[in-house]
Design a protein around this motif. Structure first.
Motif, PDB file in Angstrom:
ATOM      1  N   LEU A   1       0.838  -1.199   0.000  1.00 15.07           N
ATOM      2  CA  LEU A   1       0.000   0.000   0.000  1.00 15.07           C
ATOM      3  C   LEU A   1       0.873   1.249   0.000  1.00 15.07           C
ATOM      4  O   LEU A   1       1.688   1.450   0.895  1.00 15.07           O
ATOM      5  CB  LEU A   1      -0.930   0.035   1.214  1.00 15.07           C
ATOM      6  CG  LEU A   1      -1.843   1.260   1.299  1.00 15.07           C
ATOM      7  CD1 LEU A   1      -2.828   1.281   0.140  1.00 15.07           C
ATOM      8  CD2 LEU A   1      -2.580   1.288   2.623  1.00 15.07           C
ATOM      9  N   PHE A   2       0.669   2.070  -1.012  1.00 13.68           N
ATOM     10  CA  PHE A   2       1.368   3.353  -1.061  1.00 13.68           C
ATOM     11  C   PHE A   2       0.490   4.423  -0.433  1.00 13.68           C
ATOM     12  O   PHE A   2       0.895   5.099   0.500  1.00 13.68           O
ATOM     13  CB  PHE A   2       1.735   3.714  -2.499  1.00 13.68           C
ATOM     14  CG  PHE A   2       2.429   5.036  -2.618  1.00 13.68           C
ATOM     15  CD1 PHE A   2       3.697   5.206  -2.084  1.00 13.68           C
ATOM     16  CD2 PHE A   2       1.811   6.116  -3.219  1.00 13.68           C
ATOM     17  CE1 PHE A   2       4.349   6.433  -2.172  1.00 13.68           C
ATOM     18  CE2 PHE A   2       2.447   7.337  -3.306  1.00 13.68           C
ATOM     19  CZ  PHE A   2       3.715   7.500  -2.790  1.00 13.68           C
ATOM     20  N   LYS A   3      -0.724   4.580  -0.942  1.00 11.00           N
ATOM     21  CA  LYS A   3      -1.685   5.541  -0.391  1.00 11.00           C
ATOM     22  C   LYS A   3      -3.090   4.973  -0.532  1.00 11.00           C
ATOM     23  O   LYS A   3      -3.386   4.237  -1.477  1.00 11.00           O
ATOM     24  CB  LYS A   3      -1.661   6.876  -1.153  1.00 11.00           C
ATOM     25  CG  LYS A   3      -0.380   7.659  -1.049  1.00 11.00           C
ATOM     26  CD  LYS A   3      -0.334   8.488   0.198  1.00 11.00           C
ATOM     27  CE  LYS A   3       0.909   9.366   0.143  1.00 11.00           C
ATOM     28  NZ  LYS A   3       1.242   9.944   1.401  1.00 11.00           N
ATOM     29  N   MET A   4      -3.953   5.357   0.399  1.00  7.52           N
ATOM     30  CA  MET A   4      -5.366   5.042   0.296  1.00  7.52           C
ATOM     31  C   MET A   4      -6.144   6.326   0.531  1.00  7.52           C
ATOM     32  O   MET A   4      -5.949   6.990   1.551  1.00  7.52           O
ATOM     33  CB  MET A   4      -5.808   3.982   1.295  1.00  7.52           C
ATOM     34  CG  MET A   4      -7.296   3.675   1.180  1.00  7.52           C
ATOM     35  SD  MET A   4      -7.856   2.216   2.058  1.00  7.52           S
ATOM     36  CE  MET A   4      -7.524   2.640   3.742  1.00  7.52           C
TER      37      MET A   4
ATOM     38  N   VAL B   1       3.834   6.696   9.886  1.00  6.71           N
ATOM     39  CA  VAL B   1       3.989   6.182   8.520  1.00  6.71           C
ATOM     40  C   VAL B   1       2.642   5.671   8.011  1.00  6.71           C
ATOM     41  O   VAL B   1       2.250   5.916   6.870  1.00  6.71           O
ATOM     42  CB  VAL B   1       5.074   5.080   8.455  1.00  6.71           C
ATOM     43  CG1 VAL B   1       5.115   4.433   7.086  1.00  6.71           C
ATOM     44  CG2 VAL B   1       6.435   5.651   8.832  1.00  6.71           C
ATOM     45  N   THR B   2       1.910   4.969   8.857  1.00  9.33           N
ATOM     46  CA  THR B   2       0.584   4.464   8.493  1.00  9.33           C
ATOM     47  C   THR B   2      -0.384   5.616   8.273  1.00  9.33           C
ATOM     48  O   THR B   2      -1.130   5.635   7.290  1.00  9.33           O
ATOM     49  CB  THR B   2       0.042   3.523   9.593  1.00  9.33           C
ATOM     50  OG1 THR B   2       0.952   2.437   9.746  1.00  9.33           O
ATOM     51  CG2 THR B   2      -1.338   3.004   9.250  1.00  9.33           C
ATOM     52  N   VAL B   3      -0.377   6.568   9.179  1.00  5.70           N
ATOM     53  CA  VAL B   3      -1.275   7.726   9.080  1.00  5.70           C
ATOM     54  C   VAL B   3      -1.029   8.480   7.774  1.00  5.70           C
ATOM     55  O   VAL B   3      -1.968   8.911   7.108  1.00  5.70           O
ATOM     56  CB  VAL B   3      -1.119   8.659  10.297  1.00  5.70           C
ATOM     57  CG1 VAL B   3      -1.907   9.945  10.128  1.00  5.70           C
ATOM     58  CG2 VAL B   3      -1.544   7.935  11.570  1.00  5.70           C
ATOM     59  N   ASP B   4       0.226   8.604   7.383  1.00 13.82           N
ATOM     60  CA  ASP B   4       0.571   9.315   6.151  1.00 13.82           C
ATOM     61  C   ASP B   4       0.043   8.613   4.905  1.00 13.82           C
ATOM     62  O   ASP B   4      -0.191   9.247   3.886  1.00 13.82           O
ATOM     63  CB  ASP B   4       2.087   9.479   6.055  1.00 13.82           C
ATOM     64  CG  ASP B   4       2.480  10.387   4.904  1.00 13.82           C
ATOM     65  OD1 ASP B   4       1.921  11.509   4.806  1.00 13.82           O
ATOM     66  OD2 ASP B   4       3.330   9.967   4.083  1.00 13.82           O
ATOM     67  N   LYS B   5      -0.180   7.304   4.986  1.00 17.14           N
ATOM     68  CA  LYS B   5      -0.663   6.545   3.840  1.00 17.14           C
ATOM     69  C   LYS B   5      -2.167   6.691   3.617  1.00 17.14           C
ATOM     70  O   LYS B   5      -2.665   6.434   2.535  1.00 17.14           O
ATOM     71  CB  LYS B   5      -0.354   5.055   4.011  1.00 17.14           C
ATOM     72  CG  LYS B   5       1.101   4.723   3.906  1.00 17.14           C
ATOM     73  CD  LYS B   5       1.301   3.227   4.057  1.00 17.14           C
ATOM     74  CE  LYS B   5       2.760   2.882   3.903  1.00 17.14           C
ATOM     75  NZ  LYS B   5       2.939   1.426   3.827  1.00 17.14           N
ATOM     76  N   ILE B   6      -2.910   7.073   4.646  1.00 16.43           N
ATOM     77  CA  ILE B   6      -4.374   7.091   4.583  1.00 16.43           C
ATOM     78  C   ILE B   6      -4.887   8.517   4.663  1.00 16.43           C
ATOM     79  O   ILE B   6      -4.606   9.231   5.613  1.00 16.43           O
ATOM     80  CB  ILE B   6      -4.972   6.232   5.710  1.00 16.43           C
ATOM     81  CG1 ILE B   6      -4.459   4.789   5.595  1.00 16.43           C
ATOM     82  CG2 ILE B   6      -6.498   6.279   5.673  1.00 16.43           C
ATOM     83  CD1 ILE B   6      -4.762   3.924   6.791  1.00 16.43           C
ATOM     84  N   LYS B   7      -5.643   8.915   3.655  1.00 13.58           N
ATOM     85  CA  LYS B   7      -6.236  10.256   3.613  1.00 13.58           C
ATOM     86  C   LYS B   7      -7.752  10.091   3.547  1.00 13.58           C
ATOM     87  O   LYS B   7      -8.268   9.388   2.678  1.00 13.58           O
ATOM     88  CB  LYS B   7      -5.759  11.037   2.385  1.00 13.58           C
ATOM     89  CG  LYS B   7      -4.247  11.154   2.266  1.00 13.58           C
ATOM     90  CD  LYS B   7      -3.674  12.000   3.376  1.00 13.58           C
ATOM     91  CE  LYS B   7      -2.174  12.135   3.214  1.00 13.58           C
ATOM     92  NZ  LYS B   7      -1.503  12.456   4.431  1.00 13.58           N
TER      93      LYS B   7
END
Length: 123
Positions: free
Chosen positions: A57-60, A83-89
């Motif tokens: 997963l790069f971004k969601m 790092v996880t938070v940055d991947k999810i918008k």
């Protein structure tokens, strides 16, 4: 299981050999209320994706999220790895301008702010 099949087909037929490739996912909640969101399906899918495709997963981008999800994410994200938070918008609207920092608009449907015609049929 259909999700696994689709991802395996993509990896087999669309990834470039020798290149590291990641997923960018747009998940449209369609303005559902909190009680309408299929949480068991999301948990199941997320568990399968983590088990089979960890690190891909790069971004969601979660779009059209109800306010309850948006605010719950704001609270929960404070306890997660940055790092996880940055991947999810999560966005209450149908698009997020951050989408186009890494995705070419020609690859995204118009309803999400891109230039690709909206799909009505899926083969």
């Amino acid at each position: 299981l259909a999700t696994i099949f689709v991802h395996e087909e993509i990896m087999k037929n669309m990834f470039i050999p020798g290149q590291v490739e990641n997923w960018t996912i747009i998940y449209d909640l369609g303005g559902m209320g909190i009680s309408e969101i299929p949480m068991s399906a999301i948990k199941s899918s997320t568990g399968r994706m983590s088990a089979n495709y960890g690190g891909r997963l790069f971004k969601m981008f979660v779009v059209n999220a109800p306010s309850s999800i948006y605010f719950a994410w704001k609270m929960v994200s404070a306890f997660l790895d940055p790092v996880t938070v940055d991947k999810i918008k999560i966005s209450k609207t149908n698009t997020d301008k951050a989408m186009f920092e890494n995705i070419d608009p020609s690859q995204v449907e118009e309803k999400y702010g891109g230039k690709q015609p909206n799909r009505k049929e899926f083969l």
